[in-house]
Design a protein around this motif. Structure first.
Motif, PDB file in Angstrom:
ATOM      1  N   GLY A 153       0.830  -1.205   0.000  1.00 40.97           N
ATOM      2  CA  GLY A 153       0.000   0.000   0.000  1.00 40.97           C
ATOM      3  C   GLY A 153       0.862   1.252   0.000  1.00 40.97           C
ATOM      4  N   TRP A 154       1.931   1.202   0.787  1.00 46.90           N
ATOM      5  CA  TRP A 154       2.831   2.363   0.846  1.00 46.90           C
ATOM      6  C   TRP A 154       3.501   2.587  -0.507  1.00 46.90           C
ATOM      7  N   LYS A 155       3.932   1.472  -1.133  1.00 45.70           N
ATOM      8  CA  LYS A 155       4.571   1.603  -2.461  1.00 45.70           C
ATOM      9  C   LYS A 155       3.602   2.281  -3.426  1.00 45.70           C
ATOM     10  N   HIS A 156       2.333   1.874  -3.312  1.00 48.54           N
ATOM     11  CA  HIS A 156       1.301   2.424  -4.206  1.00 48.54           C
ATOM     12  C   HIS A 156       1.186   3.944  -4.030  1.00 48.54           C
ATOM     13  N   ILE A 157       1.031   4.404  -2.791  1.00 50.84           N
ATOM     14  CA  ILE A 157       0.840   5.856  -2.599  1.00 50.84           C
ATOM     15  C   ILE A 157       2.127   6.627  -2.896  1.00 50.84           C
ATOM     16  N   SER A 158       3.272   5.987  -2.652  1.00 58.64           N
ATOM     17  CA  SER A 158       4.524   6.744  -2.784  1.00 58.64           C
ATOM     18  C   SER A 158       4.830   7.108  -4.235  1.00 58.64           C
ATOM     19  N   GLU A 159       4.102   6.477  -5.174  1.00 56.49           N
ATOM     20  CA  GLU A 159       4.283   6.865  -6.583  1.00 56.49           C
ATOM     21  C   GLU A 159       3.921   8.331  -6.818  1.00 56.49           C
ATOM     22  N   ALA A 160       3.120   8.891  -5.896  1.00 50.57           N
ATOM     23  CA  ALA A 160       2.702  10.295  -6.072  1.00 50.57           C
ATOM     24  C   ALA A 160       3.625  11.267  -5.339  1.00 50.57           C
ATOM     25  N   PHE A 161       4.572  10.757  -4.547  1.00 50.39           N
ATOM     26  CA  PHE A 161       5.350  11.637  -3.659  1.00 50.39           C
ATOM     27  C   PHE A 161       6.142  12.715  -4.407  1.00 50.39           C
ATOM     28  N   GLU A 162       6.769  12.318  -5.500  1.00 55.00           N
ATOM     29  CA  GLU A 162       7.718  13.215  -6.167  1.00 55.00           C
ATOM     30  C   GLU A 162       7.017  14.381  -6.906  1.00 55.00           C
ATOM     31  N   VAL A 222       0.730  11.672  12.859  1.00 51.98           N
ATOM     32  CA  VAL A 222       1.958  12.464  12.721  1.00 51.98           C
ATOM     33  C   VAL A 222       3.124  11.569  12.279  1.00 51.98           C
ATOM     34  N   GLN A 223       3.216  10.382  12.842  1.00 48.49           N
ATOM     35  CA  GLN A 223       4.308   9.485  12.443  1.00 48.49           C
ATOM     36  C   GLN A 223       4.189   9.076  10.974  1.00 48.49           C
ATOM     37  N   THR A 224       2.957   8.837  10.527  1.00 49.67           N
ATOM     38  CA  THR A 224       2.753   8.453   9.119  1.00 49.67           C
ATOM     39  C   THR A 224       3.122   9.617   8.201  1.00 49.67           C
ATOM     40  N   LEU A 225       2.695  10.807   8.599  1.00 48.00           N
ATOM     41  CA  LEU A 225       2.999  12.015   7.824  1.00 48.00           C
ATOM     42  C   LEU A 225       4.513  12.237   7.741  1.00 48.00           C
ATOM     43  N   LYS A 226       5.179  12.148   8.901  1.00 42.54           N
ATOM     44  CA  LYS A 226       6.639  12.344   8.898  1.00 42.54           C
ATOM     45  C   LYS A 226       7.315  11.284   8.038  1.00 42.54           C
ATOM     46  N   GLY A 227       6.808  10.048   8.168  1.00 41.72           N
ATOM     47  CA  GLY A 227       7.367   8.947   7.360  1.00 41.72           C
ATOM     48  C   GLY A 227       7.261   9.261   5.880  1.00 41.72           C
ATOM     49  N   ALA A 228       6.162   9.874   5.475  1.00 39.61           N
ATOM     50  CA  ALA A 228       5.975  10.204   4.051  1.00 39.61           C
ATOM     51  C   ALA A 228       6.956  11.293   3.629  1.00 39.61           C
ATOM     52  N   VAL A 229       7.082  12.325   4.469  1.00 33.65           N
ATOM     53  CA  VAL A 229       7.978  13.440   4.117  1.00 33.65           C
ATOM     54  C   VAL A 229       9.429  12.938   4.068  1.00 33.65           C
ATOM     55  N   GLU A 230       9.803  12.135   5.065  1.00 37.08           N
ATOM     56  CA  GLU A 230      11.181  11.609   5.073  1.00 37.08           C
ATOM     57  C   GLU A 230      11.447  10.703   3.885  1.00 37.08           C
ATOM     58  N   ARG A 231      10.377  10.154   3.307  1.00 41.24           N
ATOM     59  CA  ARG A 231      10.538   9.263   2.157  1.00 41.24           C
ATOM     60  C   ARG A 231      10.180   9.952   0.844  1.00 41.24           C
ATOM     61  N   GLY A 232      10.187  11.272   0.842  1.00 43.61           N
ATOM     62  CA  GLY A 232      10.120  11.984  -0.443  1.00 43.61           C
ATOM     63  C   GLY A 232       8.827  12.706  -0.773  1.00 43.61           C
ATOM     64  N   ALA A 233       7.808  12.638   0.107  1.00 39.89           N
ATOM     65  CA  ALA A 233       6.578  13.378  -0.220  1.00 39.89           C
ATOM     66  C   ALA A 233       6.864  14.877  -0.138  1.00 39.89           C
ATOM     67  N   LYS A 234       6.521  15.611  -1.203  1.00 42.65           N
ATOM     68  CA  LYS A 234       6.873  17.036  -1.259  1.00 42.65           C
ATOM     69  C   LYS A 234       5.696  17.935  -0.895  1.00 42.65           C
ATOM     70  N   ARG A 235       4.492  17.430  -1.222  1.00 39.43           N
ATOM     71  CA  ARG A 235       3.306  18.262  -1.011  1.00 39.43           C
ATOM     72  C   ARG A 235       2.250  17.374  -0.349  1.00 39.43           C
ATOM     73  N   VAL A 236       1.850  17.768   0.851  1.00 37.21           N
ATOM     74  CA  VAL A 236       0.863  16.957   1.580  1.00 37.21           C
ATOM     75  C   VAL A 236      -0.298  17.862   1.973  1.00 37.21           C
ATOM     76  N   ARG A 237      -1.518  17.361   1.792  1.00 32.93           N
ATOM     77  CA  ARG A 237      -2.712  18.096   2.220  1.00 32.93           C
ATOM     78  C   ARG A 237      -3.472  17.230   3.213  1.00 32.93           C
ATOM     79  N   LEU A 238      -3.794  17.823   4.375  1.00 31.15           N
ATOM     80  CA  LEU A 238      -4.513  17.065   5.399  1.00 31.15           C
ATOM     81  C   LEU A 238      -5.955  17.523   5.463  1.00 31.15           C
ATOM     82  N   HIS A 239      -6.850  16.565   5.543  1.00 30.14           N
ATOM     83  CA  HIS A 239      -8.287  16.838   5.594  1.00 30.14           C
ATOM     84  C   HIS A 239      -8.764  16.283   6.934  1.00 30.14           C
TER      85      HIS A 239
END
Ligand code: 3PG
Ligand code: MN
Ligand code: MN
Length: 586
Positions: free
Chosen positions: A144-153, A176-193
């Motif tokens: 699942g993480w691999k799937h979403i991480s395709e959008a990180f860059e 917060v841990q999931t969010l940080k994990g995404a940023v540390e793994r390359g997510a550049k733009r995150v929107r929280l709802h």
């Protein structure tokens, strides 16, 4: 009244009526599958009449017996009488590790409670599985993480869910841990709802959670040079988190705010949004009911609609209130409401898979609890028939959660699930809810002679308790007590045996307290309402004309919990429970 066939399993079927679904048929020649065969109980004879199992949702037995305990104030005559029957009344643990939650500071809830009641087993639940996946890093290795991480860059990661530390549907620290994990793994733009709570945590606490999250986002942006923002939100009971298809408008409001970036209320920041939408002191809107909002930029443009190629994660681990929004996000031919614009090539994942039978969502970050060989499966494989009934708000509790988060039937020939449609109101306005209709249906089922087990859930003490309205909750308890009286009287007419219990506390404490248990008062001097569940144990009663006088509660299981109910149910059926179940209480 919605009756019977699999089409009645609200919230768990595709909008187009599906053919009856049989998950685990009995063997073709009618013999019992040896793996599931249950031996006769060594001392308790098979009953002549049915076994009645009643769950009083949110009815705890609290140590605080004062004017804020709606059960105590209601003085329910029948329950008080049952409590006085020696050896046939006791309490059970219904929170924390007794129901698979991370710690004994965690209050129980309907998902873990009904899972334990229906499966006889204590399994690690979603909250704990996500904790483990974050500790080991397994979440970041998942498919699942691999799937979403395709959008990180090049695209945006959207995270949607309940923002609180209630630990029932989600937990702030995990977000917060999931969010940080995404940023540390390359997510550049995150929107929280963000969906504000005030139901599993005190009302009014959402401002702090939103403030804390905003600070967290600012720190992440500064440290990593990324662009993370809150983009939309609303109160959990009004936006997005519907359950069992009780009110699709709730989901539609969420779709509009989170996906389309459209809401009647627009603000520059989320703290102002929550503060403003709560309204003036004398007419406060509670956190759970806040109107939907979107955050806009200087030009008034929404900062975070979901676009083609973006990723979306639902961060709640609990299933019931994520199924509907998952259908809207995942199903191509979704037709319940007009989605107006459906983002193409969306990379969507749930924190967990919310419905294993529907495979929904297809992608998820943490595998859900595996709850195997539940009582429903044993029932049908031993040829025993069941009638299960509640109103919409708890219908999936007494079917889907009871069956270990499985939608549909094990064997539709042997099971009838009846949903009574709930009113679409705040339940302190109608504290009787559908208890009368449920009682009538239960009585009919008992008298029909068609069922070996009749299983009923009364929603009132829980659903009214969540409104924080003490007087209405007292009424809810009285209503349920009266209905239970009618049901037990009918049970006696048909020589039934009964088992009455609850899934967790709620109505038993309606005020916030300090560490010593002293009620807390607000600035106006009025008591601060408690809208959440409690840590209280729950009552358990056995009895009925059909139960031999010699059958009583054992006295060697003082620490027993909800999972012990399942084997007790099989004992009442005159059968020996499977050996991997927690022991019978009788
Ligand atoms: O979803 C809810 O209504 C509350 O968060 C928990 O209540 P329940 O566990 O009784 O459904
Ligand atoms: Mn409940
Ligand atoms: Mn509840």
């Amino acid at each position: 009244m919605v009756c019977c066939g699999p089409q009645a399993v609200a919230g768990v079927q595709e909008p187009v009526a599906a053919p009856p679904k049989t998950m685990a048929p009995t063997t073709a020649n009618g013999n019992v599958d040896p793996e599931f065969a249950l031996a006769p109980h060594p001392t308790i004879p098979k009953p002549e009449g049915p076994v009645l199992v009643v769950i009083l949702d949110g009815f705890g037995e609290n140590e605080f017996k004062d004017e804020y305990n709606a059960v105590h104030v209601a003085k329910p005559p029948l329950v008080s009488k049952l409590q006085g029957v020696a050896k046939r009344s006791r309490t059970l643990r219904a929170h924390g590790t007794a129901v698979g939650l991370p710690t004994d500071a965690d209050m129980g809830n309907s998902e873990v409670g009904h899972n334990a009641l229906g499966s006889g087993q204590v399994v690690d639940q979603g909250a704990r599985l996500v904790d483990i996946a974050l500790q080991t890093g397994g979440i970041f290795e998942s498919e699942g993480w691999k799937h979403i991480s395709e959008a990180f860059e090049h695209n945006t990661l959207h995270m949607i869910g309940l923002l609180s530390d209630g630990g029932v549907h989600s937990r702030y620290d995990q977000v917060v841990q999931t969010l940080k994990g995404a940023v540390e793994r390359g997510a550049k733009r995150v929107r929280l709802h963000v969906l504000t709570d005030g139901r599993d945590v005190p009302d009014g606490s959402s401002i702090q959670f939103v403030q804390q999250l905003d600070e967290e986002l600012a720190a992440l942006n500064a440290k990593h040079g990324v662009d993370c923002k809150i983009a939309s939100g609303g109160g959990r009971m009004f936006v997005t988190m519907d359950r069992y298809e009780a009110d699709w408008d709730i989901v539609k409001r969420g779709w509009h705010a989170h996906v389309l970036g459209k809401a009647p209320n627009q603000f520059k920041d989320a703290v102002t949004a929550v503060k403003t939408l709560r309204g003036p002191e004398d007419k406060k809107v509670s956190d759970q009911n806040l109107a939907p909002f979107v955050i806009v930029d200087e030009e008034g443009k929404a900062v975070g609609p979901v676009q083609d190629n973006d990723a979306v994660v639902l961060w709640n681990f609990r299933a019931d209130r994520m199924v509907s929004i998952s259908k809207a996000l995942e199903w191509k031919d979704f037709k319940v409401f007009d989605r107006e614009r459906v983002p193409e090539n969306l990379k969507f994942a749930g924190m967990m898979q919310y419905d294993g039978d529907l495979g929904l969502p297809k992608n998820f970050l943490v595998p859900p609890p595996e709850i195997k060989k539940v009582s429903g499966e044993y029932m049908v494989k031993n040829g025993l028939s069941t009638f299960a009934c509640s109103e919409t708000q708890k219908f999936g509790h007494v079917t889907f959660f009871w069956n270990g988060n499985r939608s549909g039937y094990f064997d539709s020939k042997l099971e009838t699930y009846l949903e009574i449609p709930s009113d679409k109101v705040q339940f302190n306005e109608k504290p009787d809810m559908k208890a009368k209709e449920i009682t009538d249906a239960g009585k009919e089922a008992l008298k029909s002679g068609k069922y070996q087990m009749v299983r009923i859930n009364y929603a009132n003490p829980d659903m009214v308790g969540h409104t924080g309205d003490l007087n209405a909750t007292v009424r809810a308890v009285q209503t349920v007590d009266q209905c239970l009286g009618e049901l037990l009287a009918t049970a006696d007419e048909v020589n039934a045996r009964y088992l009455v219990t609850a899934d967790h506390g709620n109505a038993d404490d309606m005020v916030q307290r300090d560490k010593k248990g002293k009620p807390l008062m607000g600035e106006s001097g009025a008591p601060l309402p408690l809208t959440s569940h409690t840590l209280a144990p729950v009552p358990a009663f056995v009895g009925g004309k059909g139960l031999p006088d010699s059958v009583n509660f054992r006295d060697d299981l003082p620490k027993a919990g909800l999972a012990n109910i399942t084997a007790t149910m099989f004992s009442l059926l005159g059968l020996q429970a499977p050996s991997h179940y927690e022991p019978s209480l009788i």
